[in-house]
Design a protein around this motif. Structure first.
Motif, PDB file in Angstrom:
ATOM      1  N   ASN A  82       4.949   5.435   4.670  1.00 20.59           N
ATOM      2  CA  ASN A  82       3.933   4.695   5.258  1.00 20.59           C
ATOM      3  C   ASN A  82       2.725   5.159   4.685  1.00 20.59           C
ATOM      4  N   ARG A  83       2.587   5.154   3.256  1.00 20.62           N
ATOM      5  CA  ARG A  83       1.647   5.829   2.391  1.00 20.62           C
ATOM      6  C   ARG A  83       1.476   4.969   0.974  1.00 20.62           C
ATOM      7  N   GLU A 141      -2.714   7.276   4.270  1.00 19.02           N
ATOM      8  CA  GLU A 141      -1.916   6.530   5.052  1.00 19.02           C
ATOM      9  C   GLU A 141      -2.463   5.128   5.224  1.00 19.02           C
TER      10      GLU A 141
END
Length: 365
Positions: A198-199, A356
């Protein structure tokens, strides 16, 4: 014989004194006014020169940010702190990581009435660590990087296994035998980048050799953003070896590399410096690098000047598809970098800034 008239003489003298007094007062007033005008003229000249140099300094900060630092942009016009004889510009900078703006500190430059550039500081980040990531390492494909450790140096010095080289102005340095130097192991962060969840991530890719812009387009996947292109000094650049002396552990090797390049953002306009689209008419990338050489080469290090000369002499800057690149900065979702694992044309892959992923900001790719 004319009779002397004392009263008349006294009256004439009185009028003469009054006239001279008025003339003296007038001369004093004129002198004071001229002095004030002279001082104001000097002050105005100083303010004008300082203001002009402040503008030139601010323009240089923008140029240095755009063309000499990978994937960094100014967030706003520089804020000036102007004194009578000097001043300082400070501009906030950021990185664009696949549509996510990541604050990257600031760049500052000092100037005075005698020089428009003065001291230019590279990016000053809050604290000593880079926010949401770290600085990318780049490795020029035209250079073979070798290092020597502190322990090896100490042993060679004890055994007197070295030679002393002398340069100009009395400078000297120690030269160790070539077989004591080892080739560095290039970093490849792709495996760890892919594991991040999730980056969005910024990655500096150093090529194994210079490739044309057209070749690079065929090599790269569509789901990664091409954020910044590292322009090569040209196909005629000579291969050289750069020696690095280490005091820390081998894995902490950082090879400082001169980079000149450009981003896809082509709306670069600052005052009278208006490049517009790099690839339209006479406002090509060649114009930007010619401007760098003309206006700022005296403030560059010798290795920077040499690279810039090579770019202007040997690269095809006016023809985008034939332009040679040493590397590229890519940004994208961490999982999308898996497609680059194992690619033979990647000499090094260095992670930079990251962020993020949040629901309210959609990544570019």
């Amino acid at each position: 014989m004319t009779k002397f008239d004392a009263d008349k003489f006294e009256e004439v003298m009185k009028k003469s004194k009054q006239k001279n007094r008025k003339k003296s007062i007038l001369m004093v007033v004129i002198s004071v006014v001229l002095s004030i005008i002279f001082v104001l003229g000097i002050l105005f000249g100083i303010f004008w020169m300082n203001d002009r140099h402040g503008y030139e300094n601010a323009k240089y900060l923008e140029v240095k940010t755009r063309f000499m630092t990978p994937n960094v942009q100014t967030r706003n016009l520089p804020q000036s702190d102007i004194g009578l004889f000097n001043g300082k510009n400070i501009a906030e900078v950021e990185k664009d990581v696949d549509g996510y703006p990541v604050e990257w500190g600031n760049i500052s430059g000092t100037y005075n009435i005698f020089t428009k550039l003065g001291k230019v500081d590279i990016y000053s980040i809050g604290g000593k660590s880079y926010p949401e990531g770290r600085r990318m390492n780049f490795f020029n494909p035209n250079i073979t990087y070798k290092y020597i450790t502190a322990d090896t140096q100490d042993k060679a010095i004890k055994e007197k296994n070295y030679t002393k080289k002398k340069g100009k102005n009395g400078s000297s340095w120690t030269r160790f035998p070539e077989d004591l130097y080892e080739k560095i192991t290039y970093p490849n962060d792709l495996e760890n980048i892919v594991k991040a969840e999730n980056r969005v991530v910024e990655v500096g890719i150093s090529f194994d050799k210079p490739y044309t812009y057209e070749e690079v387009q065929k090599m790269l996947p569509d789901n990664l953003t091409q954020a910044w292109y590292w322009v090569s000094e040209g196909e005629q650049a000579s291969k050289k070896t750069e020696h690095i002396h280490l005091n820390d552990a081998d894995e902490d090797i950082f090879a400082p590399t001169v980079t000149f390049g450009y981003s896809n953002s082509s709306d670069f306009k600052y005052g009278d410096l208006q490049l517009g689209d790099y690839w339209k008419g006479d406002n090509g990338l060649n114009t930007a690098f010619e401007m760098l050489k003309t206006d700022y080469s005296l403030k560059m290090e010798k290795d920077e000047q040499k690279i810039l000369d090579g770019i202007l002499k040997n690269n095809h800057l006016k023809n985008k598809k034939d332009m040679l690149l040493n590397g590229i900065v890519l940004t994208g979702r961490s999982e999308n970098f898996k497609q680059l694992e194992g690619k033979s044309w990647i000499q090094a892959a260095s992670a930079g800034a990251s962020a993020e992923i949040v629901p309210y900001i959609k990544p570019t790719k």
